[in-house]
Scaffold this active site. Sequence first.
Site, PDB file in Angstrom:
ATOM      1  N   LYS A 196       7.613   0.432 -12.716  1.00 31.65           N
ATOM      2  CA  LYS A 196       7.667   1.439 -11.653  1.00 31.65           C
ATOM      3  C   LYS A 196       8.846   1.099 -10.754  1.00 31.65           C
ATOM      4  O   LYS A 196       8.941  -0.035 -10.264  1.00 31.65           O
ATOM      5  CB  LYS A 196       6.376   1.410 -10.850  1.00 31.65           C
ATOM      6  CG  LYS A 196       6.529   2.005  -9.441  1.00 31.65           C
ATOM      7  CD  LYS A 196       5.210   2.175  -8.761  1.00 31.65           C
ATOM      8  CE  LYS A 196       5.377   2.413  -7.267  1.00 31.65           C
ATOM      9  NZ  LYS A 196       4.126   2.796  -6.617  1.00 31.65           N
ATOM     10  N   LYS A 198      10.563   1.740  -7.188  1.00 31.01           N
ATOM     11  CA  LYS A 198      10.437   2.294  -5.837  1.00 31.01           C
ATOM     12  C   LYS A 198      11.744   2.994  -5.502  1.00 31.01           C
ATOM     13  O   LYS A 198      12.797   2.365  -5.413  1.00 31.01           O
ATOM     14  CB  LYS A 198      10.157   1.149  -4.854  1.00 31.01           C
ATOM     15  CG  LYS A 198      10.173   1.494  -3.389  1.00 31.01           C
ATOM     16  CD  LYS A 198       9.182   2.546  -2.980  1.00 31.01           C
ATOM     17  CE  LYS A 198       7.795   2.318  -3.511  1.00 31.01           C
ATOM     18  NZ  LYS A 198       6.766   3.176  -2.946  1.00 31.01           N
ATOM     19  N   ASP A 226       8.975   6.431  -7.790  1.00 30.93           N
ATOM     20  CA  ASP A 226       8.188   6.748  -6.587  1.00 30.93           C
ATOM     21  C   ASP A 226       9.085   6.762  -5.349  1.00 30.93           C
ATOM     22  O   ASP A 226       9.348   5.712  -4.760  1.00 30.93           O
ATOM     23  CB  ASP A 226       7.082   5.698  -6.419  1.00 30.93           C
ATOM     24  CG  ASP A 226       6.326   5.856  -5.114  1.00 30.93           C
ATOM     25  OD1 ASP A 226       6.443   6.921  -4.468  1.00 30.93           O
ATOM     26  OD2 ASP A 226       5.594   4.915  -4.743  1.00 30.93           O
ATOM     27  N   ASN A 228       8.320   8.009  -2.464  1.00 31.24           N
ATOM     28  CA  ASN A 228       7.503   8.137  -1.238  1.00 31.24           C
ATOM     29  C   ASN A 228       7.793   9.427  -0.473  1.00 31.24           C
ATOM     30  O   ASN A 228       7.996   9.416   0.754  1.00 31.24           O
ATOM     31  CB  ASN A 228       7.696   6.926  -0.319  1.00 31.24           C
ATOM     32  CG  ASN A 228       6.937   5.707  -0.805  1.00 31.24           C
ATOM     33  OD1 ASN A 228       7.536   4.731  -1.233  1.00 31.24           O
ATOM     34  ND2 ASN A 228       5.618   5.762  -0.775  1.00 31.24           N
ATOM     35  N   GLU A 251       5.754   9.773  -8.957  1.00 25.24           N
ATOM     36  CA  GLU A 251       4.797   9.439  -7.899  1.00 25.24           C
ATOM     37  C   GLU A 251       5.296   9.973  -6.558  1.00 25.24           C
ATOM     38  O   GLU A 251       6.413   9.652  -6.139  1.00 25.24           O
ATOM     39  CB  GLU A 251       4.651   7.909  -7.867  1.00 25.24           C
ATOM     40  CG  GLU A 251       3.610   7.396  -6.903  1.00 25.24           C
ATOM     41  CD  GLU A 251       3.415   5.892  -7.062  1.00 25.24           C
ATOM     42  OE1 GLU A 251       3.473   5.379  -8.203  1.00 25.24           O
ATOM     43  OE2 GLU A 251       3.212   5.225  -6.034  1.00 25.24           O
ATOM     44  N   ASN A 274      -0.207   8.187  -3.846  1.00 28.71           N
ATOM     45  CA  ASN A 274      -0.952   7.358  -2.904  1.00 28.71           C
ATOM     46  C   ASN A 274      -0.629   7.824  -1.491  1.00 28.71           C
ATOM     47  O   ASN A 274      -0.798   7.081  -0.530  1.00 28.71           O
ATOM     48  CB  ASN A 274      -0.614   5.875  -3.057  1.00 28.71           C
ATOM     49  CG  ASN A 274       0.835   5.565  -2.764  1.00 28.71           C
ATOM     50  OD1 ASN A 274       1.656   5.600  -3.682  1.00 28.71           O
ATOM     51  ND2 ASN A 274       1.175   5.276  -1.515  1.00 28.71           N
ATOM     52  N   ASP A 298      -6.650   2.561  -3.693  1.00 26.91           N
ATOM     53  CA  ASP A 298      -6.299   1.310  -3.017  1.00 26.91           C
ATOM     54  C   ASP A 298      -7.539   0.926  -2.241  1.00 26.91           C
ATOM     55  O   ASP A 298      -7.934   1.631  -1.306  1.00 26.91           O
ATOM     56  CB  ASP A 298      -5.102   1.537  -2.079  1.00 26.91           C
ATOM     57  CG  ASP A 298      -4.664   0.256  -1.386  1.00 26.91           C
ATOM     58  OD1 ASP A 298      -5.541  -0.483  -0.915  1.00 26.91           O
ATOM     59  OD2 ASP A 298      -3.450   0.014  -1.302  1.00 26.91           O
ATOM     60  N   HIS A 325      -2.707   1.624  -6.341  1.00 29.66           N
ATOM     61  CA  HIS A 325      -1.553   1.437  -5.470  1.00 29.66           C
ATOM     62  C   HIS A 325      -1.576   0.013  -4.921  1.00 29.66           C
ATOM     63  O   HIS A 325      -2.619  -0.626  -4.885  1.00 29.66           O
ATOM     64  CB  HIS A 325      -1.666   2.451  -4.326  1.00 29.66           C
ATOM     65  CG  HIS A 325      -0.860   2.140  -3.123  1.00 29.66           C
ATOM     66  ND1 HIS A 325      -1.373   1.500  -2.009  1.00 29.66           N
ATOM     67  CD2 HIS A 325       0.432   2.396  -2.836  1.00 29.66           C
ATOM     68  CE1 HIS A 325      -0.424   1.390  -1.090  1.00 29.66           C
ATOM     69  NE2 HIS A 325       0.682   1.920  -1.564  1.00 29.66           N
ATOM     70  N   ASN A 327       0.308  -2.460  -1.702  1.00 25.99           N
ATOM     71  CA  ASN A 327       1.264  -2.921  -0.695  1.00 25.99           C
ATOM     72  C   ASN A 327       1.363  -4.436  -0.832  1.00 25.99           C
ATOM     73  O   ASN A 327       0.606  -5.034  -1.582  1.00 25.99           O
ATOM     74  CB  ASN A 327       0.737  -2.648   0.722  1.00 25.99           C
ATOM     75  CG  ASN A 327       0.990  -1.237   1.152  1.00 25.99           C
ATOM     76  OD1 ASN A 327       0.063  -0.475   1.344  1.00 25.99           O
ATOM     77  ND2 ASN A 327       2.236  -0.891   1.323  1.00 25.99           N
TER      78      ASN A 327
END
Length: 429
Positions: A196, A198, A226, A228, A251, A274, A298, A325, A327
């Site tokens: 994945k 980011k 992803d 965001n 994502e 997420n 999560d 998910h 963090n």
Amino acid sequence: MTRDLTIAEVRLTPILVADPPLLNTQGVHQPYTPRLIVEIVTADGTTGLGETYGDTKYLELARPLADRLPGRSVMDVNGLFGIDLAVDASRIEGQADAGGLRGVQTADKLRLSVLSAFEVACLDAQGKALGLPVHALLGGKVRDAVEYSAYLFYKWDRHPAGVPAEPDAWGAALDPAGVVEQARRLRERYGFGSFKLKGGVFPPDEEIAAVRALAAAFPGHPLRLDPNGAWSVETSLKVAQELGDVLEYLEDPTLGTPAMARVAAGTEVPLATNMCVTTFGEIEEAFTKGAVQVVLSDHHYWGGLRNTQHLAAICAAFGVGVSMHSNTHLGISLAAMTQVAATVPNLHHACDSHYPWQSEDVLTERIAFDGGRVAVSDAPGLGVELDRDELARLHRRWAEDDGSLRDRDDAAAMRTAEPDWRTPAMPRW
Ligand SMILES: O=C([O-])C(=O)C[C@H](O)[C@@H](O)C(=O)[O-]
Ligand SMILES: [Mg+2]
């Protein structure tokens, strides 16, 4: 022997954990990030462990909760969720979570994010007292190992000059070659089979090129991107079209359920989230509009391991996929994620985990990935042991901090390198 599982003491230890300069659409990770370690001790001396976010707003809620637990039974997890916790909603309602990139904040999400660590600690204590792994308390495992994906980040080779930080062995990744090299190292070291990236850091064409480079370097391996929510609907559709042949899913390409629904209607590429489904209240709109095809659960903000199972059951009923998910987190949370993931039959995608980025932990033994998988422990509770010296050292770091690192702020960290940086308006592209 009859055991006394009355809660005698609750210990809360805020810590600061080293974090590399990982980039995301809001900025960059600070050199240290706050976590909270929860210990629930029963009258007969059993200690259960939990972990959650350690920013001030979580601590402010965890402290009064901890005060109310002595005298209750560690078995009474339903009662735990019934405790009336006063959350000052005016401080958080409706704001995007600055550092966390996990959707819109609500008072209830904050409450659940705190309760989840206490739930995990209760389950760990129960398991230790009964001689059973947490997965057995959740109905039993349906798999012996849980698969995780490599979590790739654009990153600098070090935190900005003059900022105290731990050494970073990973080097920079700021272009397709750097991303592929990072993926190669993560695969070599941990055996990950899916990747994945980011995104939301560079203009979409650069991130498309990075995913293409990954597809060329790792043919046939599942890939995700992803950003965001950094893209418009149009940009999301363009990326989906260009990468549709190699993506397992896209994502949170764009922000909010209505915009995600518009993207979903225009592409065959599954959308994961997420950000737009982060609470039970957000499910109905998203599922009825067909806005998401995979929910990344999560346990921290969904409210624990049992709520994760409830979410998975709802996803199964609607034919929506489920995964996890992550963090920045330590081994207590990875153990908790692995225990609950082992019990979810419809978990068919490798879960996210930041754990490989964390060089520090509060466990006596780090959790190992083998072939990208974490073996499901059958030891009592979570199957992990606290390293008290490490906990004390990381707490000292928190205690000695002047307050600037006690609340995660990726935009503030970015300003140490780029003084004019502001959290970008969305959609960014
Ligand atoms: O959307 C996601 O997967 C995340 O929010 C994961 C992390 O927060 C990640 O983006 C980060 O820490 O920069
Ligand atoms: Mg995400």
